[in-house]
Scaffold this motif. Sequence first.
Motif, PDB file in Angstrom:
ATOM      1  N   GLY A 109      -6.106   4.773  -3.165  1.00 19.58           N
ATOM      2  CA  GLY A 109      -5.045   4.393  -4.090  1.00 19.58           C
ATOM      3  C   GLY A 109      -3.703   4.979  -3.726  1.00 19.58           C
ATOM      4  N   TRP A 110      -3.718   6.209  -3.240  1.00 22.41           N
ATOM      5  CA  TRP A 110      -2.466   6.834  -2.804  1.00 22.41           C
ATOM      6  C   TRP A 110      -1.863   6.069  -1.646  1.00 22.41           C
ATOM      7  N   TRP A 111      -2.655   5.803  -0.599  1.00 24.09           N
ATOM      8  CA  TRP A 111      -2.076   5.180   0.584  1.00 24.09           C
ATOM      9  C   TRP A 111      -1.838   3.688   0.411  1.00 24.09           C
ATOM     10  N   ALA A 112      -2.569   3.025  -0.476  1.00 25.46           N
ATOM     11  CA  ALA A 112      -2.229   1.629  -0.792  1.00 25.46           C
ATOM     12  C   ALA A 112      -0.834   1.558  -1.397  1.00 25.46           C
ATOM     13  N   SER A 113      -0.417   2.634  -2.046  1.00 22.19           N
ATOM     14  CA  SER A 113       0.843   2.645  -2.787  1.00 22.19           C
ATOM     15  C   SER A 113       2.069   2.860  -1.914  1.00 22.19           C
ATOM     16  N   ILE A 114       1.914   2.793  -0.590  1.00 21.07           N
ATOM     17  CA  ILE A 114       3.116   2.686   0.240  1.00 21.07           C
ATOM     18  C   ILE A 114       3.776   1.326   0.022  1.00 21.07           C
ATOM     19  N   SER A 115       3.008   0.371  -0.526  1.00 22.79           N
ATOM     20  CA  SER A 115       3.504  -0.986  -0.760  1.00 22.79           C
ATOM     21  C   SER A 115       3.739  -1.214  -2.244  1.00 22.79           C
ATOM     22  N   GLY A 116       4.729  -2.015  -2.541  1.00 23.22           N
ATOM     23  CA  GLY A 116       4.927  -2.476  -3.903  1.00 23.22           C
ATOM     24  C   GLY A 116       4.072  -3.703  -4.167  1.00 23.22           C
ATOM     25  N   GLY A 117       4.203  -4.252  -5.360  1.00 19.28           N
ATOM     26  CA  GLY A 117       3.497  -5.483  -5.712  1.00 19.28           C
ATOM     27  C   GLY A 117       1.995  -5.334  -5.835  1.00 19.28           C
ATOM     28  N   LEU A 118       1.497  -4.151  -6.202  1.00 23.51           N
ATOM     29  CA  LEU A 118       0.058  -3.921  -6.265  1.00 23.51           C
ATOM     30  C   LEU A 118      -0.521  -4.310  -7.620  1.00 23.51           C
ATOM     31  N   THR A 119      -1.798  -4.651  -7.618  1.00 23.38           N
ATOM     32  CA  THR A 119      -2.574  -4.791  -8.836  1.00 23.38           C
ATOM     33  C   THR A 119      -3.486  -3.576  -8.961  1.00 23.38           C
ATOM     34  N   LYS A 120      -4.152  -3.458 -10.103  1.00 21.95           N
ATOM     35  CA  LYS A 120      -5.078  -2.348 -10.298  1.00 21.95           C
ATOM     36  C   LYS A 120      -6.168  -2.349  -9.230  1.00 21.95           C
ATOM     37  N   ALA A 121      -6.684  -3.526  -8.884  1.00 22.78           N
ATOM     38  CA  ALA A 121      -7.746  -3.609  -7.883  1.00 22.78           C
ATOM     39  C   ALA A 121      -7.290  -3.107  -6.523  1.00 22.78           C
ATOM     40  N   ASP A 169      -7.970   7.026  -6.401  1.00 26.06           N
ATOM     41  CA  ASP A 169      -8.355   5.616  -6.349  1.00 26.06           C
ATOM     42  C   ASP A 169      -8.836   5.231  -7.741  1.00 26.06           C
ATOM     43  N   ASN A 170      -9.605   4.160  -7.867  1.00 32.20           N
ATOM     44  CA  ASN A 170     -10.039   3.723  -9.191  1.00 32.20           C
ATOM     45  C   ASN A 170     -11.284   4.430  -9.692  1.00 32.20           C
ATOM     46  N   LEU A 171     -11.760   5.430  -8.944  1.00 29.69           N
ATOM     47  CA  LEU A 171     -12.899   6.238  -9.375  1.00 29.69           C
ATOM     48  C   LEU A 171     -12.557   7.716  -9.491  1.00 29.69           C
ATOM     49  N   ALA A 172     -11.460   8.130  -8.925  1.00 31.31           N
ATOM     50  CA  ALA A 172     -11.097   9.548  -8.927  1.00 31.31           C
ATOM     51  C   ALA A 172      -9.591   9.698  -9.136  1.00 31.31           C
ATOM     52  N   ASN A 173      -9.214  10.554 -10.106  1.00 29.02           N
ATOM     53  CA  ASN A 173      -7.798  10.725 -10.442  1.00 29.02           C
ATOM     54  C   ASN A 173      -7.141   9.362 -10.635  1.00 29.02           C
ATOM     55  N   VAL A 174      -7.688   8.641 -11.570  1.00 33.84           N
ATOM     56  CA  VAL A 174      -7.339   7.232 -11.789  1.00 33.84           C
ATOM     57  C   VAL A 174      -5.901   7.108 -12.271  1.00 33.84           C
ATOM     58  N   ASP A 175      -5.222   6.089 -11.764  1.00 36.62           N
ATOM     59  CA  ASP A 175      -3.834   5.839 -12.148  1.00 36.62           C
ATOM     60  C   ASP A 175      -3.598   4.337 -12.183  1.00 36.62           C
ATOM     61  N   GLU A 176      -2.402   3.951 -12.533  1.00 39.12           N
ATOM     62  CA  GLU A 176      -1.991   2.545 -12.583  1.00 39.12           C
ATOM     63  C   GLU A 176      -1.090   2.232 -11.396  1.00 39.12           C
ATOM     64  N   PRO A 177      -0.931   0.944 -11.052  1.00 43.95           N
ATOM     65  CA  PRO A 177       0.036   0.591 -10.006  1.00 43.95           C
ATOM     66  C   PRO A 177       1.409   1.194 -10.299  1.00 43.95           C
ATOM     67  N   GLY A 178       2.013   1.740  -9.253  1.00 40.07           N
ATOM     68  CA  GLY A 178       3.260   2.471  -9.433  1.00 40.07           C
ATOM     69  C   GLY A 178       3.060   3.955  -9.639  1.00 40.07           C
ATOM     70  N   LEU A 179       1.819   4.365  -9.899  1.00 30.40           N
ATOM     71  CA  LEU A 179       1.417   5.771 -10.053  1.00 30.40           C
ATOM     72  C   LEU A 179       2.228   6.524 -11.109  1.00 30.40           C
TER      73      LEU A 179
END
Length: 318
Positions: free
Chosen positions: A206-218, A175-185
């Motif tokens: 962050g991992w499971w939010a990324s089942i979807s496209g169109g994400l922002t960093k938040a 997520d944005n506090l652990a093993n930080v990455d950008e949208p699209g990973l």
Amino acid sequence: MTAPKGVTRRRFVQASVALAGMAAASKLHSAQEPAGEGLFDVHLHLSQAWYGADHGPIDARQLLAWMDAHDVAHAAVLPLVSPEAFWYPVTTEFVLSETRAHRDRLFPFCAVDPRTLATHLPQRKDVVDLLKRYQDAGAVGFGEHKPNLPIDDPLNMRLYEACSDVGLPLLFHLDNLANVDEPGLPGLARALAAFPDLTFIGHGKGWWASISGGLTKADLHVGYPRGAVISGGAVDQLMDRYPNIYGDLSSSGAHALTRAPAFGRDFIRRRADRLLFGTDYYDLTQQAFPQFSLFDELEVDPDVRRKIGGANARRLLG
């Protein structure tokens, strides 16, 4: 009922409610256990006494009672050593010690904060030797890996290299506090490409939010995103490209697959060989575990239940 001597009424009531819930859960979930060797929960935690009376401690005996109440046959028990990971460290040594008498059901993981590699484990051999000692003591995986670093930080990459050398699958929180990455990973993609022989197991917001496209960093730090799943999600793309990435359905995983049931139903069938049942139980006050109803809610067939419910974890962890 009267509380036993030496036990506060509040604590006695909490325990009674918890046991009643466990009994009800056992009846509710018994029909959900996949055929074969039963459920394998790939993501459980122990906790020590100073966690607080309302939340813990959770020792091996209590963990096994919780597993029995939920028809969980086997489980991986994960330490938490990074300062961002928990209220206090749950060390590898504690997990190894607590599980030692129960290795027929409880399978310990190990963990090392990667920042240690910058100070006390400067050479590749140093890290490998430490992991081998943990492995010799019974560790079958690495994690929960949860440092406040980029997921492809050089220190993380050195740790992945050692896990690959030793043969320990690595379960990470993103997520944005652990093993930080950008949208699209993209950082995770670099790690997967660099260590094709290392099994990575994805977990966290962050991992499971990324089942979807169109994400922002938040969006990588939203616990339970709602609404439609937009095509182009990083999880599917990474699973297409890299056979060494798996998904841990604990915590936000079940929510991710039920936010859009049609997508979830298709995803869980398409990715049946790469998903692992888990709950992320770590706190006595936890009551809701949607993972237990997930198979029925998504109308999953018995073969998929068998794979995700336990066969995949047993194959990966030996």
